[in-house]
Design an enzyme around this catalytic site. Structure first.
Site, short mmCIF file in Angstrom:
data_model
loop_
_atom_site.label_atom_id
_atom_site.label_comp_id
_atom_site.label_asym_id
_atom_site.label_seq_id
_atom_site.Cartn_x
_atom_site.Cartn_y
_atom_site.Cartn_z
N ASP A 1 2.58 -2.96 -7.65
CA ASP A 1 2.00 -1.77 -7.27
C ASP A 1 2.35 -0.55 -7.55
O ASP A 1 1.72 0.12 -7.89
CB ASP A 1 3.30 -1.18 -5.95
CG ASP A 1 2.23 -2.81 -4.98
OD1 ASP A 1 1.66 -3.18 -4.94
OD2 ASP A 1 3.87 -3.05 -4.39
N GLU B 1 0.93 -1.33 0.20
CA GLU B 1 0.22 0.03 0.14
C GLU B 1 0.96 1.31 0.17
O GLU B 1 0.25 2.25 -0.59
CB GLU B 1 -0.98 0.34 2.08
CG GLU B 1 -2.21 -1.15 1.53
CD GLU B 1 -1.30 -2.63 1.80
OE1 GLU B 1 -2.34 -3.29 1.91
OE2 GLU B 1 0.32 -2.87 2.19
N SER B 2 1.65 1.73 0.42
CA SER B 2 2.77 2.17 0.84
C SER B 2 3.11 2.65 -0.74
O SER B 2 4.12 4.02 -1.06
CB SER B 2 3.83 1.96 1.51
OG SER B 2 4.80 1.12 2.13
#
Length: 318
Positions: free
Chosen positions: A261, A36-37
Site C-alpha cells: 500500500d 485503501e485507507s
C-alpha cells in the site's frame, strides 16, 4: 477538486507485543488498517489532498478509525450505520520470527461495509477527484461491495478521473478462480493496475516474466499502465508501450504489513504532482522502504524522508 479518493474497508488491527502469542498475551495494541485507507494516508502525508470512502457503525470503534485517519490528513466520507445492527471488522496480527512466521486472523464477517451501496456515499467526490483508487479486497467482501466497487469505478471513468486498482489477492477471502473472474470484469474500468507477480501467475493464470505479464494484461484489457511488483527484485512498469524498472531500496524490516500500500501511495502521490513513470516508481519504492521501518499498517513518513532515501542519504539526523 480532491487529488485522490479511495474506497474500501478499514479494520481495527490488534497485535500482541512482539514475541508473545495471541493465546497467552494480556496486551493488544490497537491500530487502524485497511488497504485503501493505507494508500490515502500515505499519499496525504506526501502532500496529496486525500479522501477515503467507506461504511462504519456509528460507535466508539467506528469513530476510532475515523479519528486516526483524520490525524494523518485524510478526509473521511463515511456512511454511518446503526451501531446495534453492524460492526467494525477486526484482524489480529501475531508477529513471529522464523520458522513460525507472522500470522493474520480475520474477524470481519458481516462488517458494516458489506452492505454499502453507492447512494450512501458522496459519489460526487469520486467524479470531482483527479484519481480514484480501490483494491481487489473490496469486491471480495460481499456481492454488494463488488457492485458498489464497479459503480464507483464507472462513475470515475465517466468523469475522466484516473482509476487505479491494486489486485491485492487475499486467499482467506476467496479462491483464485472466483477472484480471477471478478477481477477481469473490473479491468475494463481500470487505467492503472498494480499486480504482484506471484498473484498474476497464481490468480490470473499469467505465465512468463514481469514484462511479459504486463504486456499481456495491458493488451488484453486496454490498460494504460501496468505495474508488476516482484518483492525484493523490485518493480516493472509498462506505460504507453515503454518499460521501466525499479529496484528496491534497502530497509531494515520492522513491520512489513502495508508495504504494498505504501508503494502505491508513493507512486500515486508522485503522479499527482506531475512526475513521470520513473519518478513515480522511485517514490513508490522509497515510500515502501520507509514503511518497513515502522510499526502498523500506515506509511507514517514525510516527503523529505522519501527524498533522502532516493538520494541515498541516511544515518543519524542531528
Amino acid at each position: 477538486m480532491t487529488d485522490l479518493v479511495t474506497f474500501g474497508e478499514t479494520m481495527l488491527r490488534l497485535s500482541p507485543p512482539r514475541g508473545e502469542r495471541l493465546e497467552t498475551t494480556r496486551d493488544l495494541t490497537v491500530q487502524a488498517g485497511g488497504a485503501e485507507s493505507n494508500v490515502a494516508v500515505g499519499a496525504a502525508r506526501l502532500g496529496a489532498d486525500a479522501r477515503w470512502l467507506s461504511k462504519l457503525p456509528d460507535s466508539p470503534l467506528g469513530r476510532r478509525i475515523v479519528t486516526e485517519l483524520r490525524s494523518h490528513g485524510v478526509s473521511p466520507g463515511v456512511a454511518w450505520a446503526d451501531a446495534d445492527e453492524s460492526r467494525v471488522g477486526t484482524y489480529y496480527l501475531e508477529h513471529g520470527g522464523e520458522p513460525r512466521g507472522t500470522n493474520v486472523i480475520y474477524d470481519r464477517a458481516d462488517a458494516a461495509i458489506t452492505t454499502v451501496e453507492p447512494d450512501e456515499l458522496p459519489t460526487d467526490a469520486v467524479a470531482e477527484s483527479e484519481w480514484f483508487h480501490t483494491t481487489g479486497i473490496t469486491p471480495a467482501l460481499s456481492e454488494t461491495t463488488a457492485e458498489t466497487t464497479t459503480a464507483l469505478l464507472r462513475t470515475a471513468g465517466e468523469a475522466g478521473t484516473t482509476r487505479s486498482f491494486d489486485l491485492n489477492y487475499r486467499a482467506k477471502l476467496w479462491d483464485p478462480e472466483t477472484a480471477r473472474a471478478a477481477y477481469e470484469d473490473l479491468f475494463e474500468h481500470v487505467d492503472t493496475l498494480f499486480v504482484p507477480r506471484r498473484d498474476a501467475r497464481a490468480v490470473l493464470d499469467r505465465e512468463g516474466g514481469a514484462v511479459e505479464i504486463a504486456h499481456g494484461l495491458a493488451t488484453e484489457f486496454g490498460l494504460d499502465t501496468v505495474v508488476v511488483t516482484r518483492g525484493l527484485e523490485g518493480a516493472v512498469a509498462l506505460h504507453e508501450g515503454s518499460v521501466y524498472e525499479q529496484d528496491v531500496y534497502e530497509a531494515e524490516t520492522f513491520d512489513a504489513i502495508g508495504t504494498g500500500d505504501a508503494f502505491v501511495a508513493g507512486f500515486v502521490a508522485e503522479r499527482l504532482r506531475g512526475g513521470d513513470l520513473p519518478a513515480a516508481l522511485r517514490w513508490g519504492s522509497a515510500t515502501a522502504a520507509l514503511k518497513r521501518t515502522t510499526d502498523g499498517d500506515l506509511a507514517v513518513t514525510t516527503r523529505a524522508e522519501v527524498r533522502n532515501v532516493i538520494d541515498g542519504e541516511g544515518g543519524i539526523d542531528r
